[in-house]
Scaffold this motif. Structure first.
Motif, PDB file in Angstrom:
ATOM      1  N   LEU A  39       0.865  -1.176   0.000  1.00  0.00           N
ATOM      2  CA  LEU A  39       0.000   0.000   0.000  1.00  0.00           C
ATOM      3  C   LEU A  39       0.900   1.224   0.000  1.00  0.00           C
ATOM      4  O   LEU A  39       1.758   1.361   0.878  1.00  0.00           O
ATOM      5  N   ILE A  40       0.707   2.094  -0.982  1.00  0.00           N
ATOM      6  CA  ILE A  40       1.477   3.332  -1.070  1.00  0.00           C
ATOM      7  C   ILE A  40       0.510   4.484  -0.848  1.00  0.00           C
ATOM      8  O   ILE A  40      -0.444   4.648  -1.606  1.00  0.00           O
ATOM      9  N   ILE A  41       0.771   5.272   0.189  1.00  0.00           N
ATOM     10  CA  ILE A  41      -0.075   6.419   0.503  1.00  0.00           C
ATOM     11  C   ILE A  41       0.682   7.679   0.115  1.00  0.00           C
ATOM     12  O   ILE A  41       1.652   8.067   0.762  1.00  0.00           O
ATOM     13  N   ASP A  42       0.250   8.296  -0.977  1.00  0.00           N
ATOM     14  CA  ASP A  42       0.924   9.466  -1.531  1.00  0.00           C
ATOM     15  C   ASP A  42       0.010  10.687  -1.430  1.00  0.00           C
ATOM     16  O   ASP A  42      -0.291  11.343  -2.420  1.00  0.00           O
ATOM     17  N   ASN A  43      -0.468  10.928  -0.232  1.00  0.00           N
ATOM     18  CA  ASN A  43      -1.356  12.059   0.020  1.00  0.00           C
ATOM     19  C   ASN A  43      -1.219  12.414   1.496  1.00  0.00           C
ATOM     20  O   ASN A  43      -1.613  11.636   2.360  1.00  0.00           O
ATOM     21  N   LEU A  44      -0.660  13.562   1.770  1.00  0.00           N
ATOM     22  CA  LEU A  44      -0.424  13.957   3.160  1.00  0.00           C
ATOM     23  C   LEU A  44      -1.705  14.233   3.930  1.00  0.00           C
ATOM     24  O   LEU A  44      -1.694  14.325   5.150  1.00  0.00           O
ATOM     25  N   GLN A  45      -2.821  14.334   3.243  1.00  0.00           N
ATOM     26  CA  GLN A  45      -4.106  14.599   3.895  1.00  0.00           C
ATOM     27  C   GLN A  45      -4.841  13.321   4.298  1.00  0.00           C
ATOM     28  O   GLN A  45      -5.842  13.376   4.998  1.00  0.00           O
ATOM     29  N   THR A  46      -4.360  12.170   3.850  1.00  0.00           N
ATOM     30  CA  THR A  46      -5.026  10.905   4.154  1.00  0.00           C
ATOM     31  C   THR A  46      -4.928  10.592   5.645  1.00  0.00           C
ATOM     32  O   THR A  46      -3.849  10.646   6.224  1.00  0.00           O
ATOM     33  N   MET A  47      -6.070  10.267   6.251  1.00  0.00           N
ATOM     34  CA  MET A  47      -6.104   9.893   7.662  1.00  0.00           C
ATOM     35  C   MET A  47      -6.154   8.377   7.762  1.00  0.00           C
ATOM     36  O   MET A  47      -6.898   7.716   7.043  1.00  0.00           O
ATOM     37  N   ILE A  48      -5.329   7.857   8.687  1.00  0.00           N
ATOM     38  CA  ILE A  48      -5.264   6.415   8.885  1.00  0.00           C
ATOM     39  C   ILE A  48      -5.041   6.156  10.376  1.00  0.00           C
ATOM     40  O   ILE A  48      -4.203   6.802  11.002  1.00  0.00           O
ATOM     41  N   SER A  49      -5.785   5.253  10.938  1.00  0.00           N
ATOM     42  CA  SER A  49      -5.692   4.981  12.375  1.00  0.00           C
ATOM     43  C   SER A  49      -4.593   3.962  12.664  1.00  0.00           C
ATOM     44  O   SER A  49      -4.160   3.212  11.784  1.00  0.00           O
ATOM     45  N   SER A  50      -4.185   3.914  13.929  1.00  0.00           N
ATOM     46  CA  SER A  50      -3.185   2.919  14.317  1.00  0.00           C
ATOM     47  C   SER A  50      -3.772   1.509  14.185  1.00  0.00           C
ATOM     48  O   SER A  50      -3.056   0.564  13.847  1.00  0.00           O
ATOM     49  N   TYR A  51      -5.082   1.362  14.417  1.00  0.00           N
ATOM     50  CA  TYR A  51      -5.724   0.064  14.216  1.00  0.00           C
ATOM     51  C   TYR A  51      -5.570  -0.386  12.759  1.00  0.00           C
ATOM     52  O   TYR A  51      -5.221  -1.533  12.483  1.00  0.00           O
ATOM     53  N   THR A  52      -5.809   0.530  11.828  1.00  0.00           N
ATOM     54  CA  THR A  52      -5.688   0.194  10.406  1.00  0.00           C
ATOM     55  C   THR A  52      -4.253  -0.183  10.076  1.00  0.00           C
ATOM     56  O   THR A  52      -4.010  -1.174   9.380  1.00  0.00           O
ATOM     57  N   ASN A  62       2.967  -4.437   3.117  1.00  0.00           N
ATOM     58  CA  ASN A  62       4.002  -3.421   3.200  1.00  0.00           C
ATOM     59  C   ASN A  62       3.353  -2.059   2.941  1.00  0.00           C
ATOM     60  O   ASN A  62       2.750  -1.852   1.894  1.00  0.00           O
ATOM     61  N   THR A  63       3.452  -1.138   3.892  1.00  0.00           N
ATOM     62  CA  THR A  63       2.812   0.171   3.762  1.00  0.00           C
ATOM     63  C   THR A  63       3.883   1.254   3.667  1.00  0.00           C
ATOM     64  O   THR A  63       4.765   1.337   4.525  1.00  0.00           O
ATOM     65  N   ILE A  64       3.798   2.061   2.613  1.00  0.00           N
ATOM     66  CA  ILE A  64       4.773   3.126   2.368  1.00  0.00           C
ATOM     67  C   ILE A  64       4.047   4.460   2.413  1.00  0.00           C
ATOM     68  O   ILE A  64       3.039   4.651   1.730  1.00  0.00           O
ATOM     69  N   LEU A  65       4.568   5.381   3.224  1.00  0.00           N
ATOM     70  CA  LEU A  65       4.024   6.735   3.296  1.00  0.00           C
ATOM     71  C   LEU A  65       4.963   7.677   2.552  1.00  0.00           C
ATOM     72  O   LEU A  65       6.184   7.632   2.756  1.00  0.00           O
ATOM     73  N   CYS A  66       4.399   8.523   1.687  1.00  0.00           N
ATOM     74  CA  CYS A  66       5.201   9.446   0.892  1.00  0.00           C
ATOM     75  C   CYS A  66       5.143  10.849   1.479  1.00  0.00           C
ATOM     76  O   CYS A  66       4.176  11.229   2.131  1.00  0.00           O
ATOM     77  N   ASN A  67       6.176  11.637   1.190  1.00  0.00           N
ATOM     78  CA  ASN A  67       6.252  13.010   1.697  1.00  0.00           C
ATOM     79  C   ASN A  67       5.654  13.995   0.696  1.00  0.00           C
ATOM     80  O   ASN A  67       5.049  13.588  -0.303  1.00  0.00           O
ATOM     81  N   ASP A  68       5.850  15.280   0.957  1.00  0.00           N
ATOM     82  CA  ASP A  68       5.266  16.315   0.102  1.00  0.00           C
ATOM     83  C   ASP A  68       5.885  16.368  -1.289  1.00  0.00           C
ATOM     84  O   ASP A  68       5.339  16.993  -2.191  1.00  0.00           O
ATOM     85  N   LEU A  71       7.946  11.335  -2.508  1.00  0.00           N
ATOM     86  CA  LEU A  71       9.004  10.347  -2.314  1.00  0.00           C
ATOM     87  C   LEU A  71       8.724   9.559  -1.049  1.00  0.00           C
ATOM     88  O   LEU A  71       8.146  10.088  -0.093  1.00  0.00           O
ATOM     89  N   PRO A  72       9.121   8.288  -1.003  1.00  0.00           N
ATOM     90  CA  PRO A  72       8.879   7.492   0.199  1.00  0.00           C
ATOM     91  C   PRO A  72       9.520   8.138   1.429  1.00  0.00           C
ATOM     92  O   PRO A  72      10.690   8.513   1.409  1.00  0.00           O
ATOM     93  N   ALA A  73       8.735   8.301   2.478  1.00  0.00           N
ATOM     94  CA  ALA A  73       9.233   8.886   3.718  1.00  0.00           C
ATOM     95  C   ALA A  73       9.434   7.821   4.795  1.00  0.00           C
ATOM     96  O   ALA A  73      10.345   7.908   5.599  1.00  0.00           O
ATOM     97  N   CYS A  74       8.559   6.807   4.790  1.00  0.00           N
ATOM     98  CA  CYS A  74       8.731   5.700   5.730  1.00  0.00           C
ATOM     99  C   CYS A  74       8.069   4.447   5.175  1.00  0.00           C
ATOM    100  O   CYS A  74       7.221   4.504   4.294  1.00  0.00           O
ATOM    101  N   ASN A  75       8.503   3.344   5.739  1.00  0.00           N
ATOM    102  CA  ASN A  75       8.036   2.046   5.303  1.00  0.00           C
ATOM    103  C   ASN A  75       7.594   1.279   6.545  1.00  0.00           C
ATOM    104  O   ASN A  75       8.381   1.098   7.467  1.00  0.00           O
TER     105      ASN A  75
END
Length: 157
Positions: A39-52, A62-68, A71-75
């Motif tokens: 799962l690649i989340i490329d939107n800084l406005q996306t809300m996601i809970s710790s449960y999710t 594998n979940t990847i969060l992208c920065n502004d 680019l991948p910021a964390c995995n």
């Protein structure tokens, strides 16, 4: 586990009945967790809970969060690997050299075919196309004659 899900528009991610729910202003999308590899989340406005996040990890996603800058910021990786991906990897490793060579030949054949299609779409000189087609015909299992590199050099010239 075969899909990579790219989220650029979703405003909220939730898990319901083992499905990933992606909510945005206009619609909701749902994808079974069993189908998701990454799962690649490329939107800084996306809300996601710790449960999710925990459920994604529990399912080996594998979940990847992208920065502004997109680019991948964390995995975020699961601490417990999923049994399906490790068994697939074990099966791939145990294949005979002949099978691996044939699979590699198929991959290189597809790459060269795609290069030819791109050049055709861009109306490239027929001499270059015929050269790539000739090289493709001489492709051997395992690409022992290094046709991939030769074709890439011609393609990128």
């Amino acid at each position: 586990m075969f899909r990579t899900v790219y989220v650029s528009q979703g405003q909220q991610l939730n898990i319901k009945n083992n499905w990933l729910i992606i909510k945005d202003d206009s619609k909701n999308s749902a994808i079974p967790l069993d189908d998701i590899q990454a799962l690649i989340i490329d939107n800084l406005q996306t809300m996601i809970s710790s449960y999710t996040l925990c459920m994604l990890a529990k399912n080996g996603i594998n979940t990847i969060l992208c920065n502004d800058k997109h680019l991948p910021a964390c995995n975020i990786l699961s601490l417990n690997n999923h049994y399906k991906s490790s068994s697939v990897l074990k099966n791939q490793i145990s294949l005979s050299k002949n099978i691996k060579d044939i699979l590699w030949q198929n991959i290189i054949d597809a790459k060269i075919s795609n290069q030819i299609k791109v050049l055709q779409l861009n109306n490239v000189d027929d001499f270059i196309l015929s050269k790539l087609k000739q090289l493709k015909l001489t492709l051997l299992p395992g690409d022992t004659t290094n046709r991939e590199a030769v074709c890439s050099r011609i393609f990128f010239y």
